[in-house]
Design a protein around this motif. Structure first.
Motif, short mmCIF file in Angstrom:
data_model
loop_
_atom_site.label_atom_id
_atom_site.label_comp_id
_atom_site.label_asym_id
_atom_site.label_seq_id
_atom_site.Cartn_x
_atom_site.Cartn_y
_atom_site.Cartn_z
N ASP A 91 -28.46 36.14 -31.49
CA ASP A 91 -27.85 37.48 -31.47
C ASP A 91 -27.55 38.04 -32.86
N LEU A 92 -27.74 37.23 -33.91
CA LEU A 92 -27.51 37.74 -35.27
C LEU A 92 -28.57 38.80 -35.58
N ASP A 93 -28.18 39.79 -36.39
CA ASP A 93 -29.00 41.00 -36.50
C ASP A 93 -30.10 40.98 -37.56
N TYR A 94 -30.39 39.84 -38.17
CA TYR A 94 -31.33 39.85 -39.29
C TYR A 94 -32.66 39.16 -39.02
N TRP A 95 -32.89 38.66 -37.81
CA TRP A 95 -34.08 37.84 -37.57
C TRP A 95 -35.38 38.59 -37.85
N GLU A 96 -35.45 39.88 -37.53
CA GLU A 96 -36.68 40.65 -37.77
C GLU A 96 -36.96 40.78 -39.27
N LYS A 97 -35.90 40.84 -40.07
CA LYS A 97 -36.05 41.02 -41.52
C LYS A 97 -36.32 39.71 -42.25
N ALA A 98 -35.91 38.59 -41.68
CA ALA A 98 -36.04 37.30 -42.36
C ALA A 98 -37.52 36.95 -42.56
N ASP A 99 -37.84 36.43 -43.76
CA ASP A 99 -39.23 36.05 -44.00
C ASP A 99 -39.39 34.65 -44.59
N SER A 100 -38.27 33.94 -44.82
CA SER A 100 -38.37 32.54 -45.22
C SER A 100 -37.05 31.82 -44.99
N PHE A 101 -37.17 30.50 -44.86
CA PHE A 101 -36.01 29.61 -44.79
C PHE A 101 -36.11 28.65 -45.96
N ARG A 102 -34.98 28.33 -46.57
CA ARG A 102 -34.95 27.26 -47.57
C ARG A 102 -33.98 26.21 -47.05
N VAL A 103 -34.51 25.05 -46.71
CA VAL A 103 -33.72 23.96 -46.15
C VAL A 103 -33.39 23.00 -47.28
N TRP A 104 -32.11 22.73 -47.46
CA TRP A 104 -31.66 21.82 -48.52
C TRP A 104 -31.34 20.47 -47.92
N HIS A 105 -31.94 19.43 -48.49
CA HIS A 105 -31.62 18.06 -48.08
C HIS A 105 -30.54 17.54 -49.02
N THR A 106 -29.29 17.58 -48.56
CA THR A 106 -28.15 17.23 -49.42
C THR A 106 -27.50 15.91 -49.03
N GLN A 107 -28.17 15.12 -48.18
CA GLN A 107 -27.52 13.95 -47.62
C GLN A 107 -27.65 12.69 -48.45
N SER A 108 -28.76 12.55 -49.18
CA SER A 108 -28.94 11.35 -50.00
C SER A 108 -29.93 11.68 -51.12
N PRO A 109 -29.76 11.03 -52.27
CA PRO A 109 -30.69 11.30 -53.38
C PRO A 109 -32.11 10.89 -53.01
N PRO A 110 -33.12 11.50 -53.59
CA PRO A 110 -33.01 12.65 -54.47
C PRO A 110 -32.75 13.92 -53.66
N PHE A 111 -31.85 14.75 -54.13
CA PHE A 111 -31.50 15.99 -53.43
C PHE A 111 -32.61 17.00 -53.68
N LYS A 112 -33.26 17.40 -52.62
CA LYS A 112 -34.42 18.29 -52.71
C LYS A 112 -34.32 19.38 -51.66
N ALA A 113 -35.27 20.30 -51.70
CA ALA A 113 -35.31 21.39 -50.73
C ALA A 113 -36.76 21.63 -50.32
N VAL A 114 -36.92 22.45 -49.28
CA VAL A 114 -38.24 22.90 -48.86
C VAL A 114 -38.12 24.35 -48.41
N THR A 115 -39.09 25.17 -48.79
CA THR A 115 -39.11 26.57 -48.37
C THR A 115 -40.17 26.73 -47.29
N LEU A 116 -39.77 27.33 -46.18
CA LEU A 116 -40.67 27.57 -45.06
C LEU A 116 -40.91 29.08 -44.97
N LYS A 117 -42.16 29.50 -45.13
CA LYS A 117 -42.52 30.92 -45.14
C LYS A 117 -42.87 31.40 -43.73
N LYS A 118 -42.50 32.66 -43.45
CA LYS A 118 -42.81 33.28 -42.17
C LYS A 118 -44.32 33.18 -41.91
N GLY A 119 -44.67 32.85 -40.67
CA GLY A 119 -46.08 32.72 -40.30
C GLY A 119 -46.58 31.29 -40.29
#
Length: 148
Positions: A21-49
């Motif tokens: 129900d949040l109002d931004y889903w149509e506008k969103a075009d990427s997610f950046r997921v941060w892995h903060t639980q154990s070293p090495p602390f890294k992230a991944v970007t997931l692009k729309k499509g």
């Protein structure tokens, strides 16, 4: 820590929250997921499509829950932050618990600290255990290759 009287409600915090129900889903075009639980602390970007983006979007849009009457400060405590972007603009940060109860929070739904501080903390909601496990399994399948 003092408990609030049972009849006290925090203004502006909905009793139930569905992420779909949040109002931004149509506008969103990427997610950046941060892995903060154990070293090495890294992230991944997931692009729309992409398959990964679509999978995470589908999982997040299934998330709904009941307000727990507590809030969550920062990134500590076993939460995976998911930053939702429109271009270079961060439109939300959703956190999913991965080390304890099936809980989630979003920066678009916040409450004032009960201690009267100026800072704001994200309100915690409970979510279905089965969906929580499915999201955690998805997190574990991602390749975190980006520096944070």
């Amino acid at each position: 820590m003092e408990e609030s009287p049972p009849n006290t409600s925090v203004p502006g915090v909905p009793a139930n929250l569905a992420l779909k129900d949040l109002d931004y889903w149509e506008k969103a075009d990427s997610f950046r997921v941060w892995h903060t639980q154990s070293p090495p602390f890294k992230a991944v970007t997931l692009k729309k499509g992409t398959e990964e983006y679509n999978t995470l979007l589908s999982l997040l849009q299934q998330v709904e829950g009941t307000y727990l009457g507590i809030s969550h400060e920062g990134l500590a405590g076993g939460f995976m932050p998911i930053y939702v972007y429109q271009g270079a603009t961060e439109v939300d940060r959703i956190r999913i618990a991965i080390s304890d109860d099936a809980r989630f929070s979003t920066d678009t739904q916040q409450e004032d600290s009960r201690k009267g501080l100026v800072s704001k903390y994200a309100s915690l909601y409970t979510m279905p255990e089965e969906l929580s496990e499915e999201i955690i399994n998805f997190f574990e399948s991602l390749e975190y290759t980006e520096d944070m």
